[in-house]
Design a protein around this motif. Structure first.
Motif, PDB file in Angstrom:
ATOM      1  N   GLU A  10       0.848  -1.198   0.000  1.00 30.61           N
ATOM      2  CA  GLU A  10       0.000   0.000   0.000  1.00 30.61           C
ATOM      3  C   GLU A  10       0.877   1.239   0.000  1.00 30.61           C
ATOM      4  OE1 GLU A  10      -3.981  -1.338   2.398  1.00 30.61           O
ATOM      5  OE2 GLU A  10      -2.229  -0.804   3.574  1.00 30.61           O
TER       6      GLU A  10
ATOM      7  N   ALA B 299      -4.915  12.765  -2.794  1.00 28.17           N
ATOM      8  CA  ALA B 299      -6.106  12.512  -3.608  1.00 28.17           C
ATOM      9  C   ALA B 299      -6.475  13.753  -4.402  1.00 28.17           C
ATOM     10  CB  ALA B 299      -7.267  12.112  -2.704  1.00 28.17           C
TER      11      ALA B 299
ATOM     12  N   ALA C  56      -5.378   9.253  -0.361  1.00 27.69           N
ATOM     13  CA  ALA C  56      -5.662   8.239  -1.378  1.00 27.69           C
ATOM     14  C   ALA C  56      -4.731   7.042  -1.187  1.00 27.69           C
ATOM     15  CB  ALA C  56      -5.489   8.809  -2.776  1.00 27.69           C
TER      16      ALA C  56
ATOM     17  N   GLU D  43      -2.997   3.603  -2.976  1.00 31.94           N
ATOM     18  CA  GLU D  43      -2.680   2.805  -4.160  1.00 31.94           C
ATOM     19  C   GLU D  43      -2.287   1.425  -3.648  1.00 31.94           C
ATOM     20  OE1 GLU D  43      -0.134   4.099  -7.736  1.00 31.94           O
ATOM     21  OE2 GLU D  43       1.133   2.724  -6.582  1.00 31.94           O
TER      22      GLU D  43
ATOM     23  N   ARG E 255      -1.300  -2.507  -4.311  1.00 28.46           N
ATOM     24  CA  ARG E 255      -0.730  -3.392  -5.330  1.00 28.46           C
ATOM     25  C   ARG E 255      -0.707  -4.815  -4.799  1.00 28.46           C
ATOM     26  NH1 ARG E 255       2.424  -1.510  -9.508  1.00 28.46           N
ATOM     27  NH2 ARG E 255       2.262   0.720  -9.788  1.00 28.46           N
TER      28      ARG E 255
ATOM     29  N   ARG F 162      -6.832  -2.789 -14.780  1.00 33.17           N
ATOM     30  CA  ARG F 162      -6.127  -2.620 -13.511  1.00 33.17           C
ATOM     31  C   ARG F 162      -5.007  -3.633 -13.328  1.00 33.17           C
ATOM     32  NH1 ARG F 162     -11.345  -3.013  -9.808  1.00 33.17           N
ATOM     33  NH2 ARG F 162     -11.459  -4.861 -11.104  1.00 33.17           N
TER      34      ARG F 162
ATOM     35  N   VAL G 263      -3.390  -3.281  -9.628  1.00 26.33           N
ATOM     36  CA  VAL G 263      -3.208  -1.955  -9.030  1.00 26.33           C
ATOM     37  C   VAL G 263      -4.588  -1.336  -8.821  1.00 26.33           C
ATOM     38  CG1 VAL G 263      -2.161   0.319  -9.286  1.00 26.33           C
ATOM     39  CG2 VAL G 263      -1.018  -1.680 -10.244  1.00 26.33           C
TER      40      VAL G 263
ATOM     41  N   ASN H 130      -6.659   1.917  -7.117  1.00 24.00           N
ATOM     42  CA  ASN H 130      -6.572   3.262  -6.556  1.00 24.00           C
ATOM     43  C   ASN H 130      -7.876   3.561  -5.836  1.00 24.00           C
ATOM     44  OD1 ASN H 130      -3.966   4.113  -7.536  1.00 24.00           O
ATOM     45  ND2 ASN H 130      -4.899   4.048  -9.571  1.00 24.00           N
TER      46      ASN H 130
ATOM     47  N   GLN I  15      -9.793   6.502  -3.666  1.00 25.98           N
ATOM     48  CA  GLN I  15      -9.796   7.887  -3.169  1.00 25.98           C
ATOM     49  C   GLN I  15     -11.214   8.428  -3.055  1.00 25.98           C
ATOM     50  OE1 GLN I  15      -7.410  10.144  -5.904  1.00 25.98           O
ATOM     51  NE2 GLN I  15      -8.967  10.164  -7.483  1.00 25.98           N
TER      52      GLN I  15
ATOM     53  N   ASN J 122     -10.329   4.884   2.837  1.00 27.05           N
ATOM     54  CA  ASN J 122      -9.829   4.550   1.505  1.00 27.05           C
ATOM     55  C   ASN J 122      -9.066   3.227   1.531  1.00 27.05           C
ATOM     56  OD1 ASN J 122     -10.847   6.661  -0.035  1.00 27.05           O
ATOM     57  ND2 ASN J 122      -9.213   8.024   0.583  1.00 27.05           N
TER      58      ASN J 122
ATOM     59  N   ALA K 222     -10.115  -0.060  -0.620  1.00 26.78           N
ATOM     60  CA  ALA K 222      -9.201  -0.749  -1.530  1.00 26.78           C
ATOM     61  C   ALA K 222      -9.141  -2.241  -1.206  1.00 26.78           C
ATOM     62  CB  ALA K 222      -7.807  -0.129  -1.448  1.00 26.78           C
TER      63      ALA K 222
END
Length: 138
Positions: A16, A21, A35, A37, A39, A63, A71, A73, A75, A83, A87
């Motif tokens: 992470e 954002a 935000a 991200e 993975r 993605r 991946v 995202n 936000q 967030n 995710a």
């Protein structure tokens, strides 16, 4: 036949990163990295069963990178924790979508009655269209 247990992904397989954002957030938006991200390396995950891994990598999803890394995202919310939770929920939903093999399609043929209905409808339309020609509308 019992359903297999849910797949649990260990924390060390998830990466992470917190970034700023875009969108609304007031004064906070330029100062706090809310935000997320997320993975997850599908291709080299030892946790995923081979069948699930193959189905997830076969999906045509923007993605998933060419290397087989998912991946996400997140936000949608104004707090980092919400967030992060969002995710992880989306990761769980993505993996769940690959758990079940698609049901194979069984080829079928139209019934004799269905063929007759189709031909009758075609004949009717043909008659209607034929009636439109050869007339002088002036």
């Amino acid at each position: 036949m019992s359903t297999p247990a849910a797949i649990r992904i260990p924390e060390d397989e998830i990466v992470e990163r917190f970034v700023r954002a875009s969108g609304p957030g007031g004064q906070n938006v330029n100062k706090v990295a809310t935000a997320v991200e997320l993975r997850f390396d599908i291709a080299s995950s030892p946790t995923l069963p081979d069948a699930v891994r193959a189905r997830l990598l076969a999906k045509r999803d923007r993605r998933v990178t060419e290397e087989g890394v998912l991946v996400l995202n997140a936000q949608r919310f104004r707090t980092q924790e919400r967030n992060r939770q969002d995710a992880r929920e989306r990761l769980a939903a993505f993996i769940e979508s690959g758990r079940h093999a698609p049901k194979p399609r069984v080829a079928t043929k139209p019934s004799r009655a269905a063929k007759a209905r189709r031909l009758d409808a075609k004949r009717e339309r043909s008659t209607i269209k034929r009636g439109r020609t050869g007339r002088d509308w002036d």
